[in-house]
Write a protein that holds these residues in place. Sequence first.
Motif, PDB file in Angstrom:
ATOM      1  N   ALA A  91       0.817  -1.219   0.000  1.00 38.30           N
ATOM      2  CA  ALA A  91       0.000   0.000   0.000  1.00 38.30           C
ATOM      3  C   ALA A  91       0.850   1.268   0.000  1.00 38.30           C
ATOM      4  CB  ALA A  91      -0.940  -0.011   1.198  1.00 38.30           C
ATOM      5  N   TYR A  92       1.908   1.300   0.793  1.00 37.81           N
ATOM      6  CA  TYR A  92       2.711   2.516   0.901  1.00 37.81           C
ATOM      7  C   TYR A  92       3.364   2.867  -0.434  1.00 37.81           C
ATOM      8  CZ  TYR A  92       6.143   5.863   2.643  1.00 37.81           C
ATOM      9  OH  TYR A  92       6.881   6.994   2.855  1.00 37.81           O
ATOM     10  N   LYS A  98       0.799   4.317  -2.779  1.00 40.01           N
ATOM     11  CA  LYS A  98       0.439   5.703  -2.473  1.00 40.01           C
ATOM     12  C   LYS A  98       1.483   6.666  -3.037  1.00 40.01           C
ATOM     13  CE  LYS A  98      -2.071   4.593   1.790  1.00 40.01           C
ATOM     14  NZ  LYS A  98      -2.046   4.678   3.278  1.00 40.01           N
TER      15      LYS A  98
END
Length: 612
Positions: free
Chosen positions: A455-456, A459
């Motif tokens: 996820a990071y 993003k």
Amino acid sequence: MSTPLSTQFIGLLVLYLAVLFAVAPFLGRYMRRALEEGDYRLTAWGRPFERALYRLAGVRADAEMGWKQYAIAVLVFNVLGVVFVYAIQRLQGMLPLNPQAFGAVSPDSSFNTAISFVSNTNWQGYAGESTMSYLTQMLALTMQNFVSAATGIAVVFALIRGFARHGAATLGNFWVDLVRTTLYVLLPLSLITALLLVSQGVIQNFDRYQDATLVSELSYTQPKVDAAGQPVLDTAGQPVTEDVKTRTQTLAMGPVASQEAIKMLGTNGGGFFNANSAHPYENPTPFTNFVEMLAIFLIPAALCFAFGEMVRDRRQGVAVLASMTVIFVVMAIAAVVSEQQVNAALTSLGIDHVASALQAGGNMEGKEVRFGISATSLFATITTAASCGAVNGMHDSFTAIGGLVPMLLMQLGEVVFGGVGSGLYGMLVYAVLAVFIAGLMIGRTPEYLGKKIEAYEMKMTAVAILVTPLLVLVGTGIAVMTEGGRAGVFNPGTHGFSEILYALSSAANNNGSAFAGLSANTPFYNTLLAAAMWFGRFWIIVPVLAMAGSLAAKRRTPPTAGTMPTHGPLFVVLLVGSVLLVGALTYVPALALGPVAEQLQHIPAAVQAVAR
């Protein structure tokens, strides 16, 4: 009528790519060792200078940085660069090496130029030979050409270390990367290139400007300017012109070759002269034209091989390079085919524009007659595929589709070779997106080079990809809705919109070329474009470094039978598709209002021409 694709262009393109791919692997290997190995024998000559610079700056070469420290160092260094370049321009009238006694540059133009050169954009709202002293050209602008290019290379090496390291908390040392890139890569290449250019007639001197007597009197009309160099407007807000007659021509002099070399190698693009690489003192022969085109792509191509070396899989670098090359070749062919066609608007007026013994044919408007349509169109494609912005023709005079090609190449994010460093880290961001999309399609956690994409990372990928479209589209909207933005447009309708869209695309993607029909040296555009250039550069660098820090901390996951290979033709297709789908589709509505609508307007003229 010209042939759809001339043999001259095919031969030029094949020769160009052959030379590029013959040299790039060796340079990539050298760059990797020069930056990564402190005991590399080919850089031994510079180690005393390197150590002296570290002592002078109080830098510990053995102290590495985490991604936040690295990002802060990048930002602080570049903010100081803006202050320095701004100050040199404002104090220019009091400084030496100013034989023409140029005064201080206006505050808004100084601000725009400072951010422009620091961000590796080199957008120029001024004419260099009538605005900047020799000291300003060398100490402020040429120096920033070196360090802004070195900054981009340093950031991409930090990202590559993020992929190559496992369980690490650091990405290297920005100051070491900056010094080694400048000392061992950019300076030697610039010296060689400058000597080649001087041998062909590019000037390098500190003489006063020379007056030459013309054979006959010259009469022309020019815009009238006030004492501050700003256009004089009448009561209706239109530019006032004046008739001029003269028997002399002033020939500008200066240290041109030294700036020209790093302008190309660093994908900076800011010319010593207003005509840029169409000026015979910057680009005098077909050989120098070829050398300059080669210099633009040389380091971006070499970095792909350096990437493969650092991650210990050369196929990875070749796959990225292949993706860039596929897009570039298709775009180059589209530009040249478009420019080799007869202009339907001229034909409808009864103007014979077909190739013959007396004329070149095709759209020679805005082309450099020394090089012709093929070399000028190829140059335009190269300079906008890379984050360079140097020009040897007038992009504003290209056909609608011919002008769309350089505009779209910038809007893709300057990842088709791209700027030195910025092109590769932009393409690696798209590679992360590509494996994420592939992972969703097959129901697996995506991986790239053994690192799980979570996820990071996604993003940070989203921020890096979406920031420039936001700047371009919002900036264009502001320009077309405000009086200050519309005041600079002298071409009405779709082409005027294209000029604004091109300017914002160029600024936000740190290219620097222009549809020069837009009068952009105004407080409005100097401020708007400066903001686009700054945030277009550093709002990408920071998330790229954040992603690098996250990747470096991860352990490598061994490949399994379900791991998607990222070095074969399938991945190349996936990567190219990601760039085109995400990069291009974002701008489709804006392009439909500009170059696409302009092309459609020519259809009635084409029909009339056929009927005749």
